[in-house]
Design an enzyme around this catalytic site. Structure first.
Site, PDB file in Angstrom:
ATOM      1  N   GLY A  88       1.386  -0.951   0.045  1.00 50.60           N
ATOM      2  CA  GLY A  88      -0.030   0.211   0.408  1.00 50.60           C
ATOM      3  C   GLY A  88       0.711   1.461   0.134  1.00 50.60           C
ATOM      4  O   GLY A  88       2.127   1.002   0.450  1.00 50.60           O
TER       5      GLY A  88
ATOM      6  N   GLN B 233       3.072   9.719   1.407  1.00 50.27           N
ATOM      7  CA  GLN B 233       3.816   9.418   1.853  1.00 50.27           C
ATOM      8  C   GLN B 233       5.295   9.593   0.541  1.00 50.27           C
ATOM      9  O   GLN B 233       6.598   9.258   0.913  1.00 50.27           O
ATOM     10  CB  GLN B 233       4.285   7.763   2.235  1.00 50.27           C
TER      11      GLN B 233
ATOM     12  N   CYS C  87       5.606   0.374   8.135  1.00 56.03           N
ATOM     13  CA  CYS C  87       5.230   1.078   6.804  1.00 56.03           C
ATOM     14  C   CYS C  87       6.168   1.558   6.645  1.00 56.03           C
ATOM     15  O   CYS C  87       7.766   1.411   7.088  1.00 56.03           O
ATOM     16  CB  CYS C  87       4.699   1.973   8.353  1.00 56.03           C
ATOM     17  N   LEU C  88       6.688   2.369   5.326  1.00 55.01           N
ATOM     18  CA  LEU C  88       7.488   2.346   4.011  1.00 55.01           C
ATOM     19  C   LEU C  88       8.184   4.009   4.549  1.00 55.01           C
ATOM     20  O   LEU C  88       9.394   3.828   4.832  1.00 55.01           O
ATOM     21  CB  LEU C  88       6.752   2.166   2.624  1.00 55.01           C
TER      22      LEU C  88
ATOM     23  N   HIS D 218      -3.257   7.812   7.144  1.00 58.10           N
ATOM     24  CA  HIS D 218      -1.874   8.614   6.426  1.00 58.10           C
ATOM     25  C   HIS D 218      -2.272   9.796   5.696  1.00 58.10           C
ATOM     26  O   HIS D 218      -1.900  10.531   6.066  1.00 58.10           O
ATOM     27  CB  HIS D 218      -1.168   7.572   4.935  1.00 58.10           C
TER      28      HIS D 218
ATOM     29  N   HIS E 201      -4.996   1.776   7.437  1.00 56.33           N
ATOM     30  CA  HIS E 201      -3.912   1.690   7.532  1.00 56.33           C
ATOM     31  C   HIS E 201      -3.013   3.259   6.273  1.00 56.33           C
ATOM     32  O   HIS E 201      -2.798   4.026   6.987  1.00 56.33           O
ATOM     33  CB  HIS E 201      -2.416   1.146   7.313  1.00 56.33           C
ATOM     34  N   GLU E 202      -3.739   3.483   5.124  1.00 55.82           N
ATOM     35  CA  GLU E 202      -3.083   3.979   4.830  1.00 55.82           C
ATOM     36  C   GLU E 202      -4.397   5.597   4.714  1.00 55.82           C
ATOM     37  O   GLU E 202      -4.249   6.855   4.159  1.00 55.82           O
ATOM     38  CB  GLU E 202      -3.671   3.786   2.646  1.00 55.82           C
TER      39      GLU E 202
HETATM   40  O1  GNR Z   1       3.354  -2.427   2.962  1.00 52.48           O
HETATM   41  C1  GNR Z   1       2.977  -2.423   4.209  1.00 52.48           C
HETATM   42  N1  GNR Z   1       3.065  -3.627   4.550  1.00 52.48           N
HETATM   43  C2  GNR Z   1       1.676  -3.346   5.826  1.00 52.48           C
HETATM   44  C3  GNR Z   1       1.835  -4.879   6.133  1.00 52.48           C
HETATM   45  C4  GNR Z   1       0.518  -4.103   7.562  1.00 52.48           C
HETATM   46  C5  GNR Z   1      -0.108  -3.013   7.435  1.00 52.48           C
HETATM   47  C6  GNR Z   1       0.157  -2.821   6.660  1.00 52.48           C
HETATM   48  C7  GNR Z   1       0.638  -2.537   5.658  1.00 52.48           C
HETATM   49  S1  GNR Z   1       0.852  -0.254   4.690  1.00 52.48           S
HETATM   50  C8  GNR Z   1       2.854  -1.402   4.655  1.00 52.48           C
HETATM   51  C9  GNR Z   1       3.192  -0.622   3.212  1.00 52.48           C
HETATM   52  C10 GNR Z   1       2.958   1.355   3.799  1.00 52.48           C
HETATM   53  O2  GNR Z   1       3.129   2.008   4.296  1.00 52.48           O
HETATM   54  N2  GNR Z   1       1.833   1.905   3.808  1.00 52.48           N
HETATM   55  O3  GNR Z   1       1.191   2.814   4.273  1.00 52.48           O
HETATM   56 NI    NI Z   2       2.590   3.375   6.171  1.00 50.77          NI
END
Ligand code: GNR
Ligand code: NI
Length: 198
Positions: free
Chosen positions: A59, A64, A107-108, A153, A149-150
């Site tokens: 995601g 980001q 999270c990246l 953000h 999660h997204e």
């Molecule tokens: O790559 C991602 N893996 C992930 C694993 C578990 C819950 C959420 C994520 S999102 C993350 C990529 C990211 O930072 N997206 O904002």
């Molecule tokens: Ni993230």
């Protein structure tokens, strides 16, 4: 006729966009709604997908990559070329479904850091797709988790903000070169049974 969004699911040596890390203020700005789904937005989505695949993510939210707009891309099947990714523009969670589930997230923008986060098992989410069509989908399990999660953000929220054990979080952050001062500790609304959105 609207251009569809397909990019190869490959890792590029030089991805088109830079992923900002926790500590950068763009990750804390609330993102703005997108008023028109045009070629510029579709190109941004394409660049985000290539950047996400290149970083081994499932995601990515526009903030980001330094763009404070309400656009996210999601692909929980990066190894299945036949499954198209999701592009969600102005996504809104309409319903939370099922139990609240704890699972590890990363999270990246906080590479190396993994912590347990409570999320709803499922969500109903409405959004516009890459052609500007309104859509509503139900997502469950990992897909629901990534979408939650997204969308966080887009509201300037990072998963580490929800972690209750400050000492463990501090240790984990330091190990990976991050600082507790960049965390905005907050209650997870799903953690308090009386406040669970239903
Ligand atoms: O790559 C991602 N893996 C992930 C694993 C578990 C819950 C959420 C994520 S999102 C993350 C990529 C990211 O930072 N997206 O904002
Ligand atoms: Ni993230």
């Amino acid at each position: 006729m609207v251009a569809t969004l397909s990019v190869p699911k490959v890792k590029l040596k030089n991805p088109p966009l830079h992923i900002y890390r926790m500590g950068d203020k763009v990750l804390r700005q609330p993102a703005k709604r997108i008023s028109q789904v045009n070629d510029e937005i579709r190109q941004l989505a394409r660049d985000m997908l290539q950047t996400m695949y290149s970083a081994d993510g499932i995601g990515l939210a526009a903030p980001q990559v330094g763009v404070p707009k309400r656009l996210i891309v999601v692909d929980i099947y990066p190894d299945k070329p036949e499954v198209p990714p999701l592009v969600l523009i102005n996504p809104e969670i309409r319903e939370y479904l099922g139990e609240t589930v704890a699972a590890q997230e990363g999270c990246l923008s906080i590479p190396g850091v993994f912590c347990e986060v409570l999320r709803a098992q499922g969500v109903v989410v409405s959004f516009k797709d890459e052609s500007g069509r309104p859509r509503t989908i139900q997502a469950d399990d990992l897909l629901a988790r990534v979408i939650q999660h997204e969308i966080d953000h887009l509201n300037g929220v990072l998963f580490v903000d929800y972690v209750e054990n400050e000492l463990l979080l501090d240790q984990e952050l330091r190990k990976h070169g991050f600082q507790m001062q960049d965390v905005q500790r907050r209650a997870n609304p799903l953690a308090a049974p009386a406040l669970k959105p239903r």
